[in-house]
Design an enzyme around this catalytic site. Structure first.
Site, mmCIF file in Angstrom:
data_model
loop_
_atom_site.group_PDB
_atom_site.id
_atom_site.type_symbol
_atom_site.label_atom_id
_atom_site.label_comp_id
_atom_site.label_asym_id
_atom_site.label_seq_id
_atom_site.Cartn_x
_atom_site.Cartn_y
_atom_site.Cartn_z
ATOM 1 N N CYS A 1 0.839 -1.194 0.000
ATOM 2 C CA CYS A 1 0.000 0.000 0.000
ATOM 3 C C CYS A 1 0.874 1.243 0.000
ATOM 4 O O CYS A 1 1.514 1.564 0.996
ATOM 5 C CB CYS A 1 -0.914 -0.033 1.228
ATOM 6 S SG CYS A 1 -1.795 1.498 1.506
ATOM 7 N N GLY B 1 6.258 -8.714 6.801
ATOM 8 C CA GLY B 1 7.716 -8.636 6.756
ATOM 9 C C GLY B 1 8.241 -7.364 7.381
ATOM 10 O O GLY B 1 7.484 -6.624 8.019
ATOM 11 N N ASP B 2 9.526 -7.075 7.173
ATOM 12 C CA ASP B 2 10.096 -5.907 7.852
ATOM 13 C C ASP B 2 9.477 -4.604 7.353
ATOM 14 O O ASP B 2 9.343 -3.649 8.111
ATOM 15 C CB ASP B 2 11.625 -5.892 7.770
ATOM 16 C CG ASP B 2 12.132 -5.860 6.344
ATOM 17 O OD1 ASP B 2 11.352 -6.186 5.430
ATOM 18 O OD2 ASP B 2 13.312 -5.514 6.145
ATOM 19 N N ILE C 1 8.888 -15.451 3.909
ATOM 20 C CA ILE C 1 9.479 -16.727 3.507
ATOM 21 C C ILE C 1 10.998 -16.652 3.492
ATOM 22 O O ILE C 1 11.675 -17.657 3.559
ATOM 23 C CB ILE C 1 8.965 -17.217 2.134
ATOM 24 C CG1 ILE C 1 9.402 -16.280 1.026
ATOM 25 C CG2 ILE C 1 7.472 -17.399 2.124
ATOM 26 C CD1 ILE C 1 9.339 -16.936 -0.333
ATOM 27 N N ASP C 2 11.545 -15.435 3.399
ATOM 28 C CA ASP C 2 13.003 -15.291 3.279
ATOM 29 C C ASP C 2 13.750 -15.513 4.584
ATOM 30 O O ASP C 2 14.960 -15.656 4.578
ATOM 31 C CB ASP C 2 13.351 -13.866 2.814
ATOM 32 C CG ASP C 2 12.850 -13.588 1.426
ATOM 33 O OD1 ASP C 2 12.499 -14.561 0.738
ATOM 34 O OD2 ASP C 2 12.807 -12.411 1.031
ATOM 35 N N ARG D 1 23.892 -33.729 -16.278
ATOM 36 C CA ARG D 1 23.758 -32.319 -16.582
ATOM 37 C C ARG D 1 24.104 -31.471 -15.380
ATOM 38 O O ARG D 1 24.141 -31.945 -14.262
ATOM 39 C CB ARG D 1 22.291 -32.023 -16.893
ATOM 40 C CG ARG D 1 21.991 -32.039 -18.342
ATOM 41 C CD ARG D 1 20.604 -31.526 -18.632
ATOM 42 N NE ARG D 1 20.293 -31.893 -19.998
ATOM 43 C CZ ARG D 1 19.159 -32.413 -20.399
ATOM 44 N NH1 ARG D 1 18.193 -32.637 -19.531
ATOM 45 N NH2 ARG D 1 18.963 -32.710 -21.648
ATOM 46 N N ARG E 1 6.492 -19.326 -2.577
ATOM 47 C CA ARG E 1 5.545 -18.664 -1.692
ATOM 48 C C ARG E 1 4.276 -19.483 -1.513
ATOM 49 O O ARG E 1 3.485 -19.222 -0.612
ATOM 50 C CB ARG E 1 5.120 -17.342 -2.339
ATOM 51 C CG ARG E 1 5.465 -16.161 -1.540
ATOM 52 C CD ARG E 1 4.941 -14.909 -2.179
ATOM 53 N NE ARG E 1 6.005 -13.940 -2.296
ATOM 54 C CZ ARG E 1 6.668 -13.448 -1.272
ATOM 55 N NH1 ARG E 1 6.374 -13.807 -0.053
ATOM 56 N NH2 ARG E 1 7.636 -12.586 -1.450
ATOM 57 N N ASN F 1 10.181 -38.797 18.682
ATOM 58 C CA ASN F 1 10.670 -37.667 19.493
ATOM 59 C C ASN F 1 10.578 -37.989 20.979
ATOM 60 O O ASN F 1 10.086 -37.187 21.770
ATOM 61 C CB ASN F 1 9.895 -36.388 19.176
ATOM 62 C CG ASN F 1 10.641 -35.157 19.648
ATOM 63 O OD1 ASN F 1 11.873 -35.157 19.675
ATOM 64 N ND2 ASN F 1 9.926 -34.140 20.061
#
Ligand code: ADP
Length: 745
Positions: free
Chosen positions: A75, A104-105, A151-152, A187, A288, A521
């Protein structure tokens, strides 16, 4: 405070829905009113229908959905004061004096600005006659709590941010697929992943996929002619038999001078210098998307739950907070500190101060980078003259756990790189007794990083009687100086037996280290064991499908999951799939419980509920079995609903390890090899188990392990996740005053 708002903003991230669900339900449970502000800050600026009061049922059935159901946006208007003036007015009109911002930040910076300007904005609104002084006086402050949705994983304030684990899932799905085709055709592949300023996804993606080279913004190649260095490594790799080459590159990769390194350029270099057919895959928005992983669902749920607790208890005029996680602990950090440190990394990168950038990213990031740099080598370093060479054996014992192979590969390569001889024991303790041992060299573990199962073989057979003598002989014959057990409960018990017998058999007087690998666990000294995350993901994938199968009818499912006597998979599986009830051995099951559950189900279905989901640990109760429960609920459900059971079974032990398990296995293995190196040769070597507590890796002396175990049942005496039961209950069942809005999951 009576009314709070929740919004998702900026780039969407899988897991945001889980956070929104937790915020809404926790708030309602605490007697707060909660508004969703649709389309992020844009909705806040627009007001009107973008503000919607949320009820319990509005956030039902969204845990498994990617993206965010309340919309997100970037925005421009909110970046300017007039936009924020409108936003403040809309918040005021809706009587909102607390905000939970998931973004995010950028988004959290925006929230911070709004917080700081609040008094001024209100004064301006009063001066403009847009609101009355009385209205302004009622809301003197705006409390803000942030959850990092990114996500980063590029922000300070949480070890992991909402969406990063799922993005790694997408990356690893792609690299696993690519390496299989790459190997068939010999490859080279260049895979570009997201991360303009942060190399987290590239680094962990490379680590988890067993890549051959990685390029990240924070730590550019340390030589000017990095192209030659990279090609040398890849060429050598081919010479020793690697069939594929995989380079993982972050979109923001650069060289030391700050020039971007693009995937197209890397392709060009590989084609020109190696003459190899090279393909580029830019993963883009795939990362994402998709259903959030079990980890992201539970992380976001925890953060959402705590954000409401935080906003209730904080000083309304106080500094905004960010809710994050360190290890398994929830943290609350001042937002300005988080923004400051995040910005500091960016500045360090821009200024070419890479050492500092890596330091700011934290120890585990730096360590992982070092580990990857060793693991990608085509061959180990040449031995250093005078280096002490040890003989270290690796053994599995216990049920199969995805990630066992990953741990073996890392241990073999890191050990070999330091000049040690690494030996693999086949088939657990019986194999050790029979002397089934072979040397594992650098190339022998190629491809193991990503492979499920246990190449060395594992079983639940404990050594007994004459086995001890045979094991002592094997250890002596092969000159084994240190032992690495990668396994589960049986393995731990076996090692404790050897340890107890070390005075009878001098061969046992070597350092032994246990690396926890068990889907259950249930191991002492470790908050999480390798394999549990993969099993959890298998469970939620199955349960998601089971839930979908019930679209047309009114149905309850009783899903049985593994875990032996440990309820971890049941509870975490229930949290991640939105089950309303979980049965586990630790709590037991009583007839009263079942009567109450029948009543709750009946009431729910009478009110229009369409789906019931109950998760039961395999050993919750010997009499009230899964089949018993199914029959009981079916009978009592009558015409109202029918009941099916689903016993998930061995699929939970199978499958390729999740990125989380690959990363955990590699980190554990690296530290275990270092530990053994230190202990071998000591007069009184210390044996230990490794685990992670509060975000730190820790060794626990083997002597202390029996004390940490439950006396009666194979599980630790204290299980950290038991404290999550209350939260799970709050989110699964509407509070009495909310029950009219009941919906599923
Ligand atoms: P992310 O939150 O994922 O980092 P952006 O950086 O695009 O995504 O930020 C999302 C939104 O947050 C922007 O579109 C803007 O509305 C708001 N925002 C970002 N930075 C600021 C700022 N410095 N001041 C005010 N609002 C901001």
């Amino acid at each position: 405070m009576k009314r709070i708002g929740v919004l998702t903003s900026g780039g969407d991230a899988p897991g945001m829905n889980a956070a929104v669900r937790a915020v809404v339900r926790t708030a309602l449970n605490e007697g707060l009113e909660v508004y969703a502000i649709y389309e992020g800050f844009q909705g806040m600026v627009d007001g009107g229908k973008r503000f919607k009061p949320m009820q319990w049922g509005d956030v039902g059935g969204i845990l498994h959905q990617g993206g965010t159901i309340i919309g997100s946006a970037r925005c421009q208007a909110f970046r300017e004061r007039p936009g924020r003036l409108k936003a403040a007015r809309n918040l005021l009109l809706h009587g909102i004096d607390g905000l939970i911002v998931i973004g995010g930040d950028g988004s959290l910076t925006g929230a911070d600005v709004l917080h700081r300007e609040w008094t001024g904005l209100l004064a301006e609104l009063v001066a403009n006659y847009e609101i009355s002084q009385e209205q302004a006086d009622k809301h003197p402050t705006l409390a803000i709590v942030g959850i990092i949705g990114s996500i980063d994983n590029d922000m300070f304030g949480s070890d992991l941010t909402t969406g990063a684990d799922t993005a790694l899932h997408r990356i690893v799905e792609a690299t696993d697929a690519i390496t299989s085709t790459a190997a068939s055709h010999q490859r080279s592949f260049v895979v570009e992943v997201m991360g303009r300023r942060c190399g987290y996804l590239a680094l962990m993606g490379a680590l988890a996929s067993g890549a051959d080279w990685v390029l990240i913004p924070e730590s550019p190649p340390d030589v000017d002619d990095w192209e030659t260095k990279m090609c040398d490594v890849l060429r050598k790799g081919r010479q020793v038999g690697r069939r594929d080459s995989l380079v993982v590159i972050a979109e923001g990769a650069q060289d030391r001078k700050g020039n971007p390194i693009t995937s197209a350029y890397v392709k060009e270099v590989l084609e020109k210098r190696l003459g190899e057919d090279t393909r580029v895959t830019v993963l883009g928005h795939v990362q994402r998307g998709g259903s959030p992983s079990a980890f992201d669902r539970n992380l976001s749920t925890l953060l959402g739950y705590d954000s409401v607790q935080a906003i209730r208890s904080m000083d309304p005029a106080g500094e905004p907070l960010v809710i994050g996680m360190r290890g398994n602990q929830i943290t609350r950090t001042p937002l300005d500190k988080c923004l400051h440190f995040t910005e500091a990394v960016g500045e360090a990168v821009r200024a070419g101060n890479f050492e500092q950038a890596m330091t700011l990213r934290g120890r585990s990031f730096r360590e992982s980078f070092r580990t990857v740099r060793t693991l990608v080598r085509a061959l180990p370093h040449d031995p250093v003259p005078g280096q002490v060479r040890r003989r270290i054996a690796i053994l599995h014992s216990g049920g199969p756990a995805p990630g066992m192979n990953t741990a073996v590969r890392a241990a073999v390569r890191l050990g070999t790189d330091k000049g040690h001889t690494m030996l693999g024991v086949s088939n657990g303790f019986p194999g050790l007794a029979r002397g089934e041992i072979r040397e594992l060299d650098w190339m022998s573990v190629t491809g193991w990083a990503t492979r499920g199962g246990a190449e060395l073989g594992t079983n639940r057979v404990l050594p007994q009687g004459r086995d001890f003598y045979a094991i002592a002989r094997t250890l002596e014959e092969h000159n084994i100086e240190g032992l690495l057990l990668i396994g589960g409960y049986t393995g731990y018990r076996g090692v404790l037996e050897l340890y107890a017998q070390r005075h009878n058999y001098p061969a046992f007087n070597i350092p032994i280290v246990c690396l926890p690998a068990s889907i259950n666990n249930n191991l002492p000294g470790a908050e999480l064991s390798v394999g549990a995350d993969t099993a959890l993901n298998s469970i939620i994938n199955a349960v998601d499908k089971i839930k979908q199968s019930a679209v047309a009818s009114r149905r309850t499912f009783v899903v049985e999951v593994m875990g032996q006597y440990c309820g971890y998979l049941a509870l975490m599986g229930a949290m991640a799939s939105g089950a309303e009830r979980v049965y586990m051995h630790e709590e037991g099951v009583t007839l009263q419980d079942l009567v109450r559950d029948v009543e709750q189900l009946t009431t729910g279905f009478k009110r229009g509920k369409r789906l019931g989901l109950l998760i039961r640990n395999e050993k919750a109760n010997t009499v009230y079995t899964t089949e018993f429960m199914r029959a009981l609920f079916e009978e009592e459900g009558g015409e109202l609903f029918d009941v099916r059971q689903a016993i998930l079974g061995h699929m939970q032990q199978g499958g390729d390890p999740s990125p989380f398990d690959r990363i955990l296995a590699t980190r554990f293995a690296a530290h275990c090899v270092e530990y053994l190196e230190k202990q071998i040769g000591e007069a009184e070597p210390v044996s230990a188990t490794i685990g992670e507590t509060g975000g730190e890796l820790k060794f626990t002396n083997l002597e202390d392990i029996p004390r940490l175990m439950d006396k009666q049942f194979p599980r630790p005496r204290r299980q950290w996740w038991m404290q999550l039961r209350e939260m799970a209950r709050v989110l699964a069942q509407p509070a009495p005053h909310e029950q009219n809005n009941e919906e599923t999951a």
